[in-house]
Design a protein around this motif. Structure first.
Motif, PDB file in Angstrom:
ATOM      1  N   GLN A   1       0.907  20.685  24.559  1.00 46.91           N
ATOM      2  CA  GLN A   1       0.506  19.726  25.601  1.00 46.91           C
ATOM      3  C   GLN A   1      -0.884  20.018  26.139  1.00 46.91           C
ATOM      4  O   GLN A   1      -1.634  19.107  26.469  1.00 46.91           O
ATOM      5  N   VAL A   2      -1.214  21.301  26.267  1.00 46.80           N
ATOM      6  CA  VAL A   2      -2.504  21.705  26.828  1.00 46.80           C
ATOM      7  C   VAL A   2      -3.644  21.214  25.939  1.00 46.80           C
ATOM      8  O   VAL A   2      -4.597  20.584  26.407  1.00 46.80           O
ATOM      9  N   TRP A   3      -3.523  21.455  24.634  1.00 50.23           N
ATOM     10  CA  TRP A   3      -4.550  20.996  23.699  1.00 50.23           C
ATOM     11  C   TRP A   3      -4.590  19.459  23.652  1.00 50.23           C
ATOM     12  O   TRP A   3      -5.641  18.861  23.515  1.00 50.23           O
ATOM     13  N   ALA A   4      -3.426  18.833  23.761  1.00 51.76           N
ATOM     14  CA  ALA A   4      -3.363  17.368  23.693  1.00 51.76           C
ATOM     15  C   ALA A   4      -4.025  16.736  24.925  1.00 51.76           C
ATOM     16  O   ALA A   4      -4.773  15.764  24.802  1.00 51.76           O
ATOM     17  N   HIS A   5      -3.784  17.300  26.116  1.00 49.34           N
ATOM     18  CA  HIS A   5      -4.452  16.783  27.310  1.00 49.34           C
ATOM     19  C   HIS A   5      -5.965  16.955  27.186  1.00 49.34           C
ATOM     20  O   HIS A   5      -6.739  16.075  27.555  1.00 49.34           O
ATOM     21  N   GLN A   6      -6.393  18.117  26.656  1.00 46.84           N
ATOM     22  CA  GLN A   6      -7.824  18.346  26.461  1.00 46.84           C
ATOM     23  C   GLN A   6      -8.407  17.284  25.526  1.00 46.84           C
ATOM     24  O   GLN A   6      -9.495  16.758  25.743  1.00 46.84           O
ATOM     25  N   ARG A   7      -7.641  16.941  24.477  1.00 51.61           N
ATOM     26  CA  ARG A   7      -8.092  15.941  23.511  1.00 51.61           C
ATOM     27  C   ARG A   7      -8.279  14.570  24.177  1.00 51.61           C
ATOM     28  O   ARG A   7      -9.227  13.852  23.883  1.00 51.61           O
ATOM     29  N   VAL A   8      -7.351  14.203  25.054  1.00 48.49           N
ATOM     30  CA  VAL A   8      -7.473  12.918  25.750  1.00 48.49           C
ATOM     31  C   VAL A   8      -8.735  12.934  26.624  1.00 48.49           C
ATOM     32  O   VAL A   8      -9.514  11.975  26.620  1.00 48.49           O
ATOM     33  N   LEU A   9      -8.968  14.026  27.336  1.00 49.46           N
ATOM     34  CA  LEU A   9     -10.177  14.127  28.171  1.00 49.46           C
ATOM     35  C   LEU A   9     -11.435  14.039  27.309  1.00 49.46           C
ATOM     36  O   LEU A   9     -12.389  13.348  27.661  1.00 49.46           O
ATOM     37  N   ASP A  10     -11.433  14.727  26.156  1.00 53.14           N
ATOM     38  CA  ASP A  10     -12.578  14.656  25.239  1.00 53.14           C
ATOM     39  C   ASP A  10     -12.810  13.225  24.788  1.00 53.14           C
ATOM     40  O   ASP A  10     -13.944  12.760  24.696  1.00 53.14           O
ATOM     41  N   GLY A  11     -11.702  12.529  24.480  1.00 53.44           N
ATOM     42  CA  GLY A  11     -11.808  11.169  23.973  1.00 53.44           C
ATOM     43  C   GLY A  11     -12.320  10.212  25.037  1.00 53.44           C
ATOM     44  O   GLY A  11     -13.191   9.379  24.787  1.00 53.44           O
ATOM     45  N   VAL A  12     -11.782  10.312  26.234  1.00 49.37           N
ATOM     46  CA  VAL A  12     -12.118   9.364  27.290  1.00 49.37           C
ATOM     47  C   VAL A  12     -13.525   9.618  27.828  1.00 49.37           C
ATOM     48  O   VAL A  12     -14.289   8.680  28.064  1.00 49.37           O
ATOM     49  N   TYR A  13     -13.901  10.901  27.994  1.00 48.60           N
ATOM     50  CA  TYR A  13     -15.168  11.217  28.690  1.00 48.60           C
ATOM     51  C   TYR A  13     -16.246  11.787  27.787  1.00 48.60           C
ATOM     52  O   TYR A  13     -17.369  12.006  28.227  1.00 48.60           O
ATOM     53  N   GLY A  14     -15.897  12.075  26.522  1.00 45.60           N
ATOM     54  CA  GLY A  14     -16.864  12.676  25.612  1.00 45.60           C
ATOM     55  C   GLY A  14     -16.590  14.158  25.435  1.00 45.60           C
ATOM     56  O   GLY A  14     -16.334  14.862  26.404  1.00 45.60           O
TER      57      GLY A  14
ATOM     58  N   MET B   1     -10.042  24.582  23.206  1.00 41.87           N
ATOM     59  CA  MET B   1      -9.949  25.185  24.535  1.00 41.87           C
ATOM     60  C   MET B   1     -11.099  26.177  24.650  1.00 41.87           C
ATOM     61  O   MET B   1     -11.429  26.889  23.709  1.00 41.87           O
ATOM     62  N   TYR B   2     -11.698  26.209  25.834  1.00 37.42           N
ATOM     63  CA  TYR B   2     -12.905  27.008  26.049  1.00 37.42           C
ATOM     64  C   TYR B   2     -12.556  28.447  26.424  1.00 37.42           C
ATOM     65  O   TYR B   2     -13.234  29.391  26.024  1.00 37.42           O
ATOM     66  N   ARG B   3     -11.518  28.613  27.206  1.00 38.03           N
ATOM     67  CA  ARG B   3     -11.043  29.943  27.583  1.00 38.03           C
ATOM     68  C   ARG B   3      -9.525  29.920  27.736  1.00 38.03           C
ATOM     69  O   ARG B   3      -8.967  28.898  28.165  1.00 38.03           O
ATOM     70  N   VAL B   4      -8.892  31.039  27.393  1.00 34.78           N
ATOM     71  CA  VAL B   4      -7.502  31.249  27.780  1.00 34.78           C
ATOM     72  C   VAL B   4      -7.469  32.577  28.524  1.00 34.78           C
ATOM     73  O   VAL B   4      -7.880  33.606  27.973  1.00 34.78           O
ATOM     74  N   TYR B   5      -7.061  32.543  29.787  1.00 32.59           N
ATOM     75  CA  TYR B   5      -6.976  33.768  30.584  1.00 32.59           C
ATOM     76  C   TYR B   5      -5.518  34.149  30.787  1.00 32.59           C
ATOM     77  O   TYR B   5      -4.682  33.286  31.046  1.00 32.59           O
ATOM     78  N   TYR B   6      -5.239  35.427  30.690  1.00 35.05           N
ATOM     79  CA  TYR B   6      -3.893  35.959  30.967  1.00 35.05           C
ATOM     80  C   TYR B   6      -3.961  37.031  32.036  1.00 35.05           C
ATOM     81  O   TYR B   6      -4.927  37.796  32.086  1.00 35.05           O
ATOM     82  N   LEU B   7      -2.936  37.103  32.857  1.00 32.41           N
ATOM     83  CA  LEU B   7      -2.808  38.262  33.731  1.00 32.41           C
ATOM     84  C   LEU B   7      -2.230  39.434  32.938  1.00 32.41           C
ATOM     85  O   LEU B   7      -2.693  40.559  33.064  1.00 32.41           O
ATOM     86  N   ASP B   8      -1.235  39.169  32.083  1.00 33.91           N
ATOM     87  CA  ASP B   8      -0.700  40.201  31.182  1.00 33.91           C
ATOM     88  C   ASP B   8      -0.951  39.686  29.768  1.00 33.91           C
ATOM     89  O   ASP B   8      -0.151  38.941  29.204  1.00 33.91           O
ATOM     90  N   ILE B   9      -2.071  40.079  29.205  1.00 28.90           N
ATOM     91  CA  ILE B   9      -2.558  39.452  27.971  1.00 28.90           C
ATOM     92  C   ILE B   9      -1.793  39.974  26.743  1.00 28.90           C
ATOM     93  O   ILE B   9      -1.691  41.168  26.530  1.00 28.90           O
ATOM     94  N   PRO B  10      -1.212  39.072  25.929  1.00 23.01           N
ATOM     95  CA  PRO B  10      -0.454  39.507  24.753  1.00 23.01           C
ATOM     96  C   PRO B  10      -1.407  39.968  23.633  1.00 23.01           C
ATOM     97  O   PRO B  10      -2.400  39.299  23.342  1.00 23.01           O
ATOM     98  N   THR B  11      -1.046  41.085  23.024  1.00 21.95           N
ATOM     99  CA  THR B  11      -1.888  41.683  21.975  1.00 21.95           C
ATOM    100  C   THR B  11      -2.187  40.683  20.854  1.00 21.95           C
ATOM    101  O   THR B  11      -3.306  40.593  20.367  1.00 21.95           O
TER     102      THR B  11
END
Lengths: 287, 287
Positions: B191-204, B246-256
């Motif tokens: 869903q996260v990548w898909a929402h980003q795709r819609v934003l890219d499509g609508v706004y560039g 996606m430009y960044r993915v931040y974790y508080l407990d980052i998986p290896t």
């Protein structure tokens, strides 16, 4: 109730090894008969419908209600349902029509789901999985192909396996079918377009025909006994424009707001599920 | 426990009108203090860790366990946590570092979530919503901007409003930030990548920088007291190649397994959340 679950478990086991096993068709009839008899023991409560031109009721067992059932689609006479479904099994589609097939399959699906609603509080998973097997069965029967649930990805230095919804591979130089199945979609539906986009990217646009099949989009307010449809047509339009293109969306209880999408931009073909049986052969030869 | 929920409700109400209200920062400190005191009443049970080089424990209250807590990230001394967070509030980032900020914010977030785990069986929603307010607060503080949760879509003859995750609009000719926040992702992450795709499509493409923030990806087996991380790196790679970037993915407990994505194709920048505080100003001026 135990009988229904036992038959459901048989369907699951058999579907995993050979979804074309004719025993499965018989089990779907059998589970419908059992559920239909169970439901006759419970009273029907009419709902206040907030959906224009659609009337709904629920089955009630003590304080538990089933999901909303569309009055115009629910067939009371189980012989009638079996007669219509028999035409599908015997490949005699000329003896019936898309509307009657939609009603018969709606009645079968909603009967099982309603029995689970009445006996297993809060169980969403069993109706969902049942509905996946149910719809995959009709696709498999019509296409005479076993579905897959994952496909290989070969992409230069990357080799992995992508878990997918049901996929039907019609063979070389023919389209493949990507078949997500949901009892209802809500905000999760964006996943369907996103999966289609990944398939388009990996295999080339047009290689997979995306066909989403849904049961209904009703939502019932339990205290007010009101039913509404949750539809997000503008979001579907954005997904169809900017994520990927779904080729068909079939509903057993088709929401009015989604029917309108057939006539505006971007076109999204939303149809009653019965239409599938009459158009699938044309669709897959045309590609 | 009632105190914690009362403070949480205050945070919710205040965040909706003005997320930059300095009272909210104080309430996050206060709720952490309360939760920290509650947790001291319960015993810690070490988990068998199936994750290389990571140790976890749970708090236990009668038969209920909290979610898994990373030993190396959890700060026992609440004064230490408050000291580190104080550096953020006073904009004195040179006095601390990304690792310590990550630990302090991890401790604050996981303490509240664990209290809910111990007192409200099966409540996933409260920790999820708390975590959204918590992360949005740090973004708002650093950017000095109020977030939006929907944006207008104008597309020829179509005019609609798209509900989104948090959006930070930095003004004309500067990038905007698309901020989905999840306590864990699993299969819903598409869903996260898909929402980003819609934003890219609508706004560039490039207009919105997608920054996903997650708490952890741990899964605990309650009977065996074992903890694992559920990671799907190959699927993330397909999404990053074929849906959007996606430009960044931040974790508080980052998986290896996700750290490794920084070094292979396609690049996905996965970092500990503390890094955000040190890089955000460069990121948004560079665009």
């Amino acid at each position: 109730m135990e009988t229904a679950i036992a038959i459901y478990n048989k369907i699951r086991v058999l579907s995993k090894t050979d979804i074309l096993n004719p025993q499965i068709s018989e089990l779907f009839i059998e589970i419908y008969r059992v559920c239909s008899e169970i439901l006759q023991l419970y009273s029907r409560i009419p709902l206040v419908s907030k959906i224009p031109d659609k009337q709904y009721f629920v089955f009630q067992k003590e304080k538990r209600n089933s999901r909303a059932i569309n009055v115009a689609l629910f067939i009371d006479d189980s012989h009638e349902v079996e007669k219509i479904v028999g035409f599908i099994f015997r490949n005699q589609l000329d003896f019936t029509n898309p509307r009657d097939i939609t009603k018969a399959l709606y009645t079968m699906a909603i009967s099982f789901c309603s029995v689970i609603d009445l006996f297993k509080n809060g169980d969403q998973k069993t109706p969902g999985t049942f509905f996946e097997y149910f719809i995959s069965h009709w696709f498999a029967l019509m296409l005479q192909i076993q579905p897959q649930v994952s496909i290989d990805v070969l992409n230069l230095d990357m080799r992995t396996s992508l878990p997918t919804d049901c996929i039907f591979d019609l063979g070389p130089n023919r389209p493949k079918i990507h078949l997500p199945v949901k009892t209802s979609t809500r905000e999760r539906v964006i996943q369907v377009w996103a999966h289609q986009r990944v398939l388009d990217g990996v295999y080339g646009t047009g290689r997979f025909l995306g066909m989403l099949v849904c049961l209904a989009e009703t939502k019932t307010d339990k205290t007010k006994l009101e039913v509404t449809e949750i539809c997000l047509p503008d979001q579907w339009r954005l997904y169809q424009m900017f994520i990927s293109q779904m080729y068909r969306v079939y509903y057993l209880d088709i929401p009015t707001k989604y029917v309108e999408l057939n006539n505006i931009f971007p076109p999204i073909n939303v149809k009653q599920f019965g239409d599938f049986f009459y158009e699938i052969k044309t669709l897959i030869t045309r590609g």
